[in-house]
Motif scaffolding. Structure first.
Motif, PDB file in Angstrom:
ATOM      1  N   ALA A   1       0.692  -0.982   0.283  1.00 12.67           N
ATOM      2  CA  ALA A   1       0.059  -0.013  -0.196  1.00 12.67           C
ATOM      3  C   ALA A   1       0.993   1.707   0.640  1.00 12.67           C
ATOM      4  CB  ALA A   1      -1.186   0.211   1.192  1.00 12.67           C
ATOM      5  N   LEU A   2       2.142   1.258   0.400  1.00 13.75           N
ATOM      6  CA  LEU A   2       2.779   2.199   0.716  1.00 13.75           C
ATOM      7  C   LEU A   2       3.743   2.564  -0.624  1.00 13.75           C
ATOM      8  CD1 LEU A   2       3.997   1.812   4.256  1.00 13.75           C
ATOM      9  CD2 LEU A   2       2.941   4.073   4.118  1.00 13.75           C
ATOM     10  N   ASP A   3       3.929   1.238  -1.113  1.00 20.69           N
ATOM     11  CA  ASP A   3       4.177   1.782  -2.680  1.00 20.69           C
ATOM     12  C   ASP A   3       5.788   2.462  -2.855  1.00 20.69           C
ATOM     13  OD1 ASP A   3       4.361   1.058  -5.253  1.00 20.69           O
ATOM     14  OD2 ASP A   3       3.250   1.641  -6.037  1.00 20.69           O
ATOM     15  N   HIS A   4       6.674   2.358  -1.949  1.00 22.13           N
ATOM     16  CA  HIS A   4       7.011   3.443  -1.800  1.00 22.13           C
ATOM     17  C   HIS A   4       8.638   3.712  -3.260  1.00 22.13           C
ATOM     18  CE1 HIS A   4      11.818   5.434  -0.290  1.00 22.13           C
ATOM     19  NE2 HIS A   4      10.791   5.523   0.595  1.00 22.13           N
ATOM     20  N   GLU A   5       8.111   4.811  -3.926  1.00 19.17           N
ATOM     21  CA  GLU A   5       9.035   4.926  -5.534  1.00 19.17           C
ATOM     22  C   GLU A   5      10.848   4.241  -5.349  1.00 19.17           C
ATOM     23  OE1 GLU A   5       9.383   8.698  -7.017  1.00 19.17           O
ATOM     24  OE2 GLU A   5       9.223   9.621  -5.603  1.00 19.17           O
ATOM     25  N   LYS A   6      11.511   4.383  -4.852  1.00 14.54           N
ATOM     26  CA  LYS A   6      12.548   4.151  -4.678  1.00 14.54           C
ATOM     27  C   LYS A   6      12.886   2.779  -4.087  1.00 14.54           C
ATOM     28  CE  LYS A   6      13.163   8.218  -5.570  1.00 14.54           C
ATOM     29  NZ  LYS A   6      13.371   8.903  -7.685  1.00 14.54           N
ATOM     30  N   LEU A   7      11.670   2.674  -3.459  1.00 15.27           N
ATOM     31  CA  LEU A   7      11.965   0.895  -3.123  1.00 15.27           C
ATOM     32  C   LEU A   7      10.718  -0.294  -3.912  1.00 15.27           C
ATOM     33  CD1 LEU A   7      12.757   1.749   0.656  1.00 15.27           C
ATOM     34  CD2 LEU A   7      14.155   1.154  -1.190  1.00 15.27           C
ATOM     35  N   LYS A   8      10.949   0.254  -5.315  1.00 18.22           N
ATOM     36  CA  LYS A   8       9.855  -0.584  -5.712  1.00 18.22           C
ATOM     37  C   LYS A   8      10.033  -2.513  -6.058  1.00 18.22           C
ATOM     38  CE  LYS A   8       7.378   2.499  -7.561  1.00 18.22           C
ATOM     39  NZ  LYS A   8       6.052   2.705  -6.961  1.00 18.22           N
ATOM     40  N   GLN A   9      12.004  -2.775  -5.860  1.00 20.34           N
ATOM     41  CA  GLN A   9      11.284  -4.497  -5.239  1.00 20.34           C
ATOM     42  C   GLN A   9      11.145  -4.531  -4.216  1.00 20.34           C
ATOM     43  OE1 GLN A   9      16.488  -3.204  -6.228  1.00 20.34           O
ATOM     44  NE2 GLN A   9      15.702  -5.920  -7.189  1.00 20.34           N
ATOM     45  N   LEU A  10      11.103  -4.027  -3.351  1.00 20.02           N
ATOM     46  CA  LEU A  10      10.292  -4.590  -1.648  1.00 20.02           C
ATOM     47  C   LEU A  10       8.883  -4.714  -1.848  1.00 20.02           C
ATOM     48  CD1 LEU A  10      12.242  -2.522   1.643  1.00 20.02           C
ATOM     49  CD2 LEU A  10      12.829  -4.931   0.694  1.00 20.02           C
ATOM     50  N   THR A  11       8.311  -3.420  -2.744  1.00 23.46           N
ATOM     51  CA  THR A  11       6.686  -3.485  -2.907  1.00 23.46           C
ATOM     52  C   THR A  11       6.329  -4.695  -3.768  1.00 23.46           C
ATOM     53  OG1 THR A  11       6.844  -1.258  -3.436  1.00 23.46           O
ATOM     54  CG2 THR A  11       5.146  -2.167  -3.691  1.00 23.46           C
ATOM     55  N   GLN A  12       7.675  -5.494  -4.205  1.00 26.24           N
ATOM     56  CA  GLN A  12       7.084  -6.293  -5.364  1.00 26.24           C
ATOM     57  C   GLN A  12       7.477  -7.380  -4.863  1.00 26.24           C
ATOM     58  OE1 GLN A  12       9.866  -6.179  -9.080  1.00 26.24           O
ATOM     59  NE2 GLN A  12       9.240  -3.837  -9.535  1.00 26.24           N
ATOM     60  N   SER A  13       8.170  -7.472  -4.331  1.00 23.67           N
ATOM     61  CA  SER A  13       8.635  -8.539  -3.048  1.00 23.67           C
ATOM     62  C   SER A  13       7.248  -9.026  -2.077  1.00 23.67           C
ATOM     63  CB  SER A  13      10.231  -8.618  -2.327  1.00 23.67           C
ATOM     64  OG  SER A  13       9.797 -10.145  -2.180  1.00 23.67           O
ATOM     65  N   ALA A  14       7.008  -7.712  -1.827  1.00 27.79           N
ATOM     66  CA  ALA A  14       5.729  -7.889  -0.390  1.00 27.79           C
ATOM     67  C   ALA A  14       4.746  -8.804  -1.451  1.00 27.79           C
ATOM     68  CB  ALA A  14       5.536  -6.769  -0.023  1.00 27.79           C
ATOM     69  N   SER A  15       4.136  -7.575  -2.671  1.00 29.58           N
ATOM     70  CA  SER A  15       3.303  -8.505  -3.631  1.00 29.58           C
ATOM     71  C   SER A  15       3.349  -9.573  -3.480  1.00 29.58           C
ATOM     72  CB  SER A  15       3.713  -7.780  -4.723  1.00 29.58           C
ATOM     73  OG  SER A  15       2.164  -7.853  -5.360  1.00 29.58           O
ATOM     74  N   LYS A  16       4.393 -10.248  -3.710  1.00 23.59           N
ATOM     75  CA  LYS A  16       4.720 -11.724  -3.903  1.00 23.59           C
ATOM     76  C   LYS A  16       4.545 -12.879  -2.550  1.00 23.59           C
ATOM     77  CE  LYS A  16       8.197 -11.324  -7.987  1.00 23.59           C
ATOM     78  NZ  LYS A  16       9.360 -11.911  -8.689  1.00 23.59           N
ATOM     79  N   GLN A  17       5.009 -12.115  -1.595  1.00 24.90           N
ATOM     80  CA  GLN A  17       4.808 -13.057  -0.903  1.00 24.90           C
ATOM     81  C   GLN A  17       3.089 -12.703  -0.515  1.00 24.90           C
ATOM     82  OE1 GLN A  17       7.236 -15.176   0.617  1.00 24.90           O
ATOM     83  NE2 GLN A  17       8.410 -14.117  -1.032  1.00 24.90           N
ATOM     84  N   LEU A  18       2.677 -12.293  -0.146  1.00 27.66           N
ATOM     85  CA  LEU A  18       0.930 -11.309   0.113  1.00 27.66           C
ATOM     86  C   LEU A  18       0.552 -12.247  -0.530  1.00 27.66           C
ATOM     87  CD1 LEU A  18      -1.087 -10.235   1.717  1.00 27.66           C
ATOM     88  CD2 LEU A  18      -0.807  -8.197  -0.156  1.00 27.66           C
ATOM     89  N   ALA A  19       0.673 -12.660  -2.418  1.00 28.93           N
ATOM     90  CA  ALA A  19      -0.083 -13.746  -2.872  1.00 28.93           C
ATOM     91  C   ALA A  19       0.369 -14.854  -2.549  1.00 28.93           C
ATOM     92  CB  ALA A  19       0.522 -13.500  -4.585  1.00 28.93           C
ATOM     93  N   LEU A  20       1.418 -15.292  -1.919  1.00 30.04           N
ATOM     94  CA  LEU A  20       1.658 -16.926  -2.010  1.00 30.04           C
ATOM     95  C   LEU A  20       0.431 -16.910  -0.296  1.00 30.04           C
ATOM     96  CD1 LEU A  20       5.232 -17.353  -2.193  1.00 30.04           C
ATOM     97  CD2 LEU A  20       3.146 -18.645  -3.600  1.00 30.04           C
TER      98      LEU A  20
END
Length: 305
Positions: A282-301
């Motif tokens: 939800a925070l989707d930090h613009e400089k830390l997109k890799q964390l956003t993407q990784s969190a999204s994958k883990q959330l889906a799992l």
């Protein structure tokens, strides 16, 4: 809730400079006066803590032009890729960028120290920079660089210990050194034995835990490195404990939220882990997109499971 002035990302050891006491900063105040009264330094630090790295880098570049030879500027210059590497993706190019910039920062700091031997703040910087280099090099499996940096950094840490053995910054340096030396792989352990060096992983953790209790900014730094190392070593209950404290202090810090979610996930607390991963997304930090993407994958799992 995080301080509104620093809405994002406090960093392991980045608060190092702000933890220096007024006496340390004043030890060579005359030569640094122009830098520390330059409003651009304050603005660069604010941008850095807000992870507005473009603004921070632009200001740092200006400060390097106008205040050549000042260690503080080069310290922050090297911390941008360190932060990106160590907490938000571990990309090899960030490691190389940090190692190059930190080498420059160390050179500037050592030259400054030769003309200002009583500048305790520069000793602190050098201790920290070499410690960061040892951690990044070890993560990249460049063990000779890691050992050399740890040895040099501990030399500066010894200077801090001589000044005040209870200084939380000194405890931090000693803890990192002990952990590094205590976890060196067997194939390169002969190098440390030949040099007469040894470490103790458990002592390192104990020293870092002591630094985490300090009534200063260094406690945040110690908590971050403890969380990282506990996760790395599979001690997930300990990682949950230290990351929970970080989240309590800085509830919108996506790095802290992500690491806390990881510890919960590893402990099988999937519902709570999903909630924290969702906050990162939800925070989707613009400089830390890799964390956003990784969190999204883990959330889906977690939600699919």
């Amino acid at each position: 809730m995080a301080n509104a002035r620093f809405p994002a990302l406090s960093l392991f050891l980045i608060l190092f400079m702000l933890s220096l006491c007024a006496e340390s900063m004043a030890s060579d105040r005359n030569s640094n006066e122009a830098l520390f009264t330059d409003e651009r330094l304050h603005s660069a630090i604010l941008a850095f803590y807000a992870s507005d790295w473009h603004t921070a880098q632009d200001l740092i570049n200006e400060l390097k032009d106008d205040h050549p030879g000042q260690p503080t500027v080069y310290f922050y210059d090297s911390m941008i890729p360190f932060w990106a590497y160590f907490f938000a993706g571990s990309q090899p190019e960030d490691a190389r960028n940090f190692l190059q910039r930190s080498e420059r920062a160390i050179d500037i700091s050592e030259r400054h120290l030769r003309t200002a031997r009583n500048d305790t703040s520069t000793v602190l910087l050098l201790s920290g920079l070499h410690g960061y280099r040892s951690l990044v090099a070890a993560s990249e499996r460049e063990f000779r660089t890691a050992i050399r940096s740890a040895m040099t950094g501990f030399g500066y840490t010894r200077q801090l210990l001589a000044l005040n053995s209870n200084d939380p910054n000194a405890q931090m340096g000693r803890g990192v050194f002990n952990y590094m030396m205590g976890t060196i792989p067997s194939e390169v352990r002969w190098v440390t034995s030949f040099a007469g060096l040894s470490g103790d992983r458990e002592a390192g953790f104990a020293q870092l835990e002591e630094a985490a209790q300090a009534d200063s900014y260094v406690s945040i730094d110690a908590l971050m490195i403890l969380t990282f190392l506990y996760l790395r070593d599979g001690e997930y209950a300990e990682a949950k404990r230290t990351s929970a404290r970080l989240v309590e202090l800085h509830s919108e810090n996506v790095i802290f939220l992500y690491h806390h979610a990881q510890s919960l996930q590893q402990l099988g607390e999937h519902e709570q882990a999903a909630a924290y991963f969702q906050k990162v997304v939800a925070l989707d930090h613009e400089k830390l997109k890799q964390l956003t993407q990784s969190a999204s994958k883990q959330l889906a799992l977690l939600t699919e499971g």
